[in-house]
Design a protein around this motif. Structure first.
Motif, PDB file in Angstrom:
ATOM      1  N   SER A 129      -4.769  -0.098  -2.684  1.00  0.00           N
ATOM      2  CA  SER A 129      -5.100   1.228  -2.180  1.00  0.00           C
ATOM      3  C   SER A 129      -3.879   2.131  -2.240  1.00  0.00           C
ATOM      4  N   ILE A 130      -4.132   3.428  -2.258  1.00  0.00           N
ATOM      5  CA  ILE A 130      -3.084   4.435  -2.111  1.00  0.00           C
ATOM      6  C   ILE A 130      -3.448   5.312  -0.916  1.00  0.00           C
ATOM      7  N   VAL A 131      -2.485   5.553  -0.050  1.00  0.00           N
ATOM      8  CA  VAL A 131      -2.677   6.468   1.071  1.00  0.00           C
ATOM      9  C   VAL A 131      -2.054   7.813   0.707  1.00  0.00           C
ATOM     10  N   PHE A 132      -2.855   8.863   0.719  1.00  0.00           N
ATOM     11  CA  PHE A 132      -2.357  10.210   0.473  1.00  0.00           C
ATOM     12  C   PHE A 132      -2.226  10.933   1.819  1.00  0.00           C
ATOM     13  N   THR A 133      -1.037  11.500   2.046  1.00  0.00           N
ATOM     14  CA  THR A 133      -0.756  12.224   3.284  1.00  0.00           C
ATOM     15  C   THR A 133      -0.338  13.643   2.947  1.00  0.00           C
ATOM     16  N   ASN A 134      -0.833  14.585   3.719  1.00  0.00           N
ATOM     17  CA  ASN A 134      -0.457  15.981   3.518  1.00  0.00           C
ATOM     18  C   ASN A 134       0.907  16.249   4.146  1.00  0.00           C
ATOM     19  N   GLY A 135       1.807  16.877   3.379  1.00  0.00           N
ATOM     20  CA  GLY A 135       3.117  17.217   3.914  1.00  0.00           C
ATOM     21  C   GLY A 135       3.018  18.304   4.968  1.00  0.00           C
ATOM     22  N   GLU A 136       4.047  18.430   5.747  1.00  0.00           N
ATOM     23  CA  GLU A 136       4.060  19.433   6.811  1.00  0.00           C
ATOM     24  C   GLU A 136       4.544  20.764   6.265  1.00  0.00           C
ATOM     25  N   ILE A 167       0.864  -1.182   0.000  1.00  0.00           N
ATOM     26  CA  ILE A 167       0.000   0.000   0.000  1.00  0.00           C
ATOM     27  C   ILE A 167       0.903   1.234   0.000  1.00  0.00           C
ATOM     28  N   PRO A 168       1.070   1.880  -1.138  1.00  0.00           N
ATOM     29  CA  PRO A 168       1.951   3.052  -1.203  1.00  0.00           C
ATOM     30  C   PRO A 168       1.389   4.221  -0.401  1.00  0.00           C
ATOM     31  N   GLU A 169       2.265   4.891   0.317  1.00  0.00           N
ATOM     32  CA  GLU A 169       1.903   6.162   0.966  1.00  0.00           C
ATOM     33  C   GLU A 169       2.610   7.280   0.197  1.00  0.00           C
ATOM     34  N   ILE A 170       1.833   8.195  -0.356  1.00  0.00           N
ATOM     35  CA  ILE A 170       2.360   9.315  -1.123  1.00  0.00           C
ATOM     36  C   ILE A 170       2.163  10.593  -0.308  1.00  0.00           C
ATOM     37  N   VAL A 171       3.258  11.272  -0.010  1.00  0.00           N
ATOM     38  CA  VAL A 171       3.182  12.531   0.740  1.00  0.00           C
ATOM     39  C   VAL A 171       3.095  13.680  -0.263  1.00  0.00           C
ATOM     40  N   LEU A 172       2.034  14.466  -0.168  1.00  0.00           N
ATOM     41  CA  LEU A 172       1.782  15.561  -1.096  1.00  0.00           C
ATOM     42  C   LEU A 172       2.238  16.890  -0.505  1.00  0.00           C
ATOM     43  N   ALA A 173       2.875  17.699  -1.326  1.00  0.00           N
ATOM     44  CA  ALA A 173       3.265  19.044  -0.885  1.00  0.00           C
ATOM     45  C   ALA A 173       2.007  19.820  -0.510  1.00  0.00           C
ATOM     46  N   VAL A 185     -11.023   7.178 -11.839  1.00  0.00           N
ATOM     47  CA  VAL A 185     -10.070   6.245 -11.221  1.00  0.00           C
ATOM     48  C   VAL A 185     -10.584   5.666  -9.911  1.00  0.00           C
ATOM     49  N   SER A 186     -11.732   6.156  -9.435  1.00  0.00           N
ATOM     50  CA  SER A 186     -12.210   5.750  -8.113  1.00  0.00           C
ATOM     51  C   SER A 186     -12.605   4.276  -8.044  1.00  0.00           C
ATOM     52  N   LYS A 187     -12.921   3.678  -9.201  1.00  0.00           N
ATOM     53  CA  LYS A 187     -13.315   2.272  -9.192  1.00  0.00           C
ATOM     54  C   LYS A 187     -12.125   1.321  -9.318  1.00  0.00           C
ATOM     55  N   ARG A 188     -10.962   1.862  -9.674  1.00  0.00           N
ATOM     56  CA  ARG A 188      -9.793   1.008  -9.854  1.00  0.00           C
ATOM     57  C   ARG A 188      -9.230   0.509  -8.533  1.00  0.00           C
ATOM     58  N   LEU A 189      -9.210   1.360  -7.554  1.00  0.00           N
ATOM     59  CA  LEU A 189      -8.635   1.026  -6.257  1.00  0.00           C
ATOM     60  C   LEU A 189      -9.213   1.951  -5.201  1.00  0.00           C
ATOM     61  N   ALA A 190      -8.925   1.660  -3.953  1.00  0.00           N
ATOM     62  CA  ALA A 190      -9.432   2.478  -2.849  1.00  0.00           C
ATOM     63  C   ALA A 190      -8.442   3.593  -2.540  1.00  0.00           C
ATOM     64  N   PHE A 191      -8.973   4.760  -2.183  1.00  0.00           N
ATOM     65  CA  PHE A 191      -8.136   5.906  -1.847  1.00  0.00           C
ATOM     66  C   PHE A 191      -8.374   6.283  -0.384  1.00  0.00           C
ATOM     67  N   ILE A 192      -7.282   6.307   0.376  1.00  0.00           N
ATOM     68  CA  ILE A 192      -7.336   6.587   1.807  1.00  0.00           C
ATOM     69  C   ILE A 192      -6.642   7.923   2.076  1.00  0.00           C
ATOM     70  N   GLY A 193      -7.317   8.799   2.792  1.00  0.00           N
ATOM     71  CA  GLY A 193      -6.736  10.089   3.149  1.00  0.00           C
ATOM     72  C   GLY A 193      -6.256  10.093   4.585  1.00  0.00           C
ATOM     73  N   SER A 194      -5.058  10.611   4.799  1.00  0.00           N
ATOM     74  CA  SER A 194      -4.461  10.641   6.134  1.00  0.00           C
ATOM     75  C   SER A 194      -4.926  11.887   6.891  1.00  0.00           C
ATOM     76  N   ILE A 195      -5.282  11.698   8.162  1.00  0.00           N
ATOM     77  CA  ILE A 195      -5.747  12.800   9.013  1.00  0.00           C
ATOM     78  C   ILE A 195      -4.806  12.955  10.198  1.00  0.00           C
ATOM     79  N   ARG A 196      -4.258  14.157  10.322  1.00  0.00           N
ATOM     80  CA  ARG A 196      -3.468  14.515  11.497  1.00  0.00           C
ATOM     81  C   ARG A 196      -4.087  15.757  12.129  1.00  0.00           C
ATOM     82  N   THR A 197      -4.497  15.644  13.380  1.00  0.00           N
ATOM     83  CA  THR A 197      -5.070  16.783  14.080  1.00  0.00           C
ATOM     84  C   THR A 197      -5.104  16.478  15.566  1.00  0.00           C
TER      85      THR A 197
END
Length: 374
Positions: A217-224, A183-189, A253-265
């Motif tokens: 699935s791909i996990v998208f994380t917001n960069g700091e 499960i790749p985690e991609i950190v976005l600027a 692309v939503s049907k190809r795989l699941a997309f998970i958003g990372s929450i930090r708060t």
């Protein structure tokens, strides 16, 4: 080098660049894909919730002996009380084993097992982890921080980074061959903009980087965001706002795989609810609730406290009470409107659900762990 990785690397060297596109899943990996797909996607299109656990590694021998029972209890709490959809776990393999045993022991029961995703700290630890993970029950996937957590600001930027990291296809192939799902985690600027066509290109580039096979699935994380020493009070207050990835998932692309958003708060003030609502509006399938949400989790990694927090937080995030309010009110007001409304208001005020007469906050004491909402 791990035998699986060595095999893939040797095949790629012998057959040339096209060999990276011949990655296939083992039958066990296909089963893991099915289980994770079910956990990451809700049939009702609601956001699935996946807490992050950081299992401690105590130095005290007595605490080390007690850890197994504490992890087992935490596992049961997440499955039966919190009702998490899946759980991401960081820690040693030894610490993970009791949780895997508890989850696998629940197979065929209700509630059933919660899939476990092992969070890889760095690429260097992948080979040693794959030597042990296939023998741990309950583990279905491995989250891999692509490019060591380096931020990506565009699809072109991802492609360039992927060229500098050709071993990603071998790493993902080794995970698939081990019977698990990468499960790749991609950190976005944080300040990057993502038009729809760039998101599609990014998802295609991730597929190529994995060896030509879509991950489950791909996990998208917001960069700091960079901190400034001269930050104003307004900027410091903004730091408390939920950190979620600033990207929307196109329907194409939503049907190809699941997309998970990372929450930090920081929990409290409805920030977690705000963050999950933001992910839902951007067409994410699930929310990765980072350990940062648990107040003081780094200073006091008490697993009983962690289990209690996630039970309350996930229950609140899944609650439908506010959505059923208008319907329930109509039922109560059908007969005698004035009297029924008076009795309804009286019951609500006497229950204390609106707080004390001094305001909605009541006698909250954050220093003692009191929080208003999640």
């Amino acid at each position: 080098m791990h035998p699986l990785a060595a095999l893939l690397a040797g095949a790629a060297a012998a057959l040339g660049p096209a060999a990276a596109l011949s990655v296939t899943e083992s039958s066990r990996a296909a089963t893991a894909r099915s289980r994770l797909s079910e956990a990451f996607r809700s049939p009702s299109k609601k956001l699935t919730l996946h807490p992050e656990l950081v299992l401690p590694e105590p130095s005290d021998p007595t605490a080390l002996l007690l850890r197994a029972s504490e992890v087992t209890k935490l596992s049961a709490t997440l499955r039966t009380k919190a009702k998490a959809n899946a759980v991401f776990v960081e820690g040693t393999i030894d610490a993970l084993i009791p949780m895997g045993n508890e989850q696998e022991g629940a197979r065929g029961n209700f509630p059933g097992p919660v899939p476990i995703v092992y969070s890889l700290v760095d690429e260097e630890s992948l080979i040693s982890s794959l030597e042990q993970l296939p023998g741990v029950d309950g583990v279905e996937g491995v989250m891999v921080p692509f490019f060591g957590g380096k931020e990506v600001d565009s699809a072109d930027g991802f492609v360039e980074e992927a060229k500098n990291n050709p071993s990603l296809a071998n790493d993902c192939g080794a995970i698939w061959e081990a019977g698990l799902q990468p499960i790749p985690e991609i950190v976005l600027a944080p300040d990057a903009e993502w038009p729809e066509e760039d998101v599609v290109r990014l998802v295609d580039a991730v597929k190529d980087a994995c060896g030509g096979l879509d991950p489950v699935s791909i996990v998208f994380t917001n960069g700091e965001a960079a901190e400034s020493e001269d930050a104003s009070e307004e900027e410091e207050a903004a730091d408390e706002e939920p950190s979620t990835p600033n990207i929307a998932i196109p329907a194409s692309v939503s049907k190809r795989l699941a997309f998970i958003g990372s929450i930090r708060t920081t929990a409290g003030g409805g920030r977690m609810n705000t963050a999950t609502s933001s992910l839902s509006s951007c067409n994410f399938n699930g929310a990765f609730l980072r350990a940062d949400c648990v107040p003081g989790y780094r200073l006091n990694p008490d697993l009983n406290v962690v289990g209690g927090f996630w039970s309350a937080a996930i229950g609140d995030l899944k609650s439908l009470k506010s959505k059923s309010f208008s319907f329930r009110s109509k039922v109560k007001l059908e007969k005698d409107v004035p009297m029924e409304w008076y009795n309804y208001q009286k019951d609500v005020m006497e229950s204390g659900s609106l707080g004390g007469p001094g305001g909605g906050g009541g006698d909250l004491n954050p220093d003692n762990g009191d929080y208003q909402g999640f």
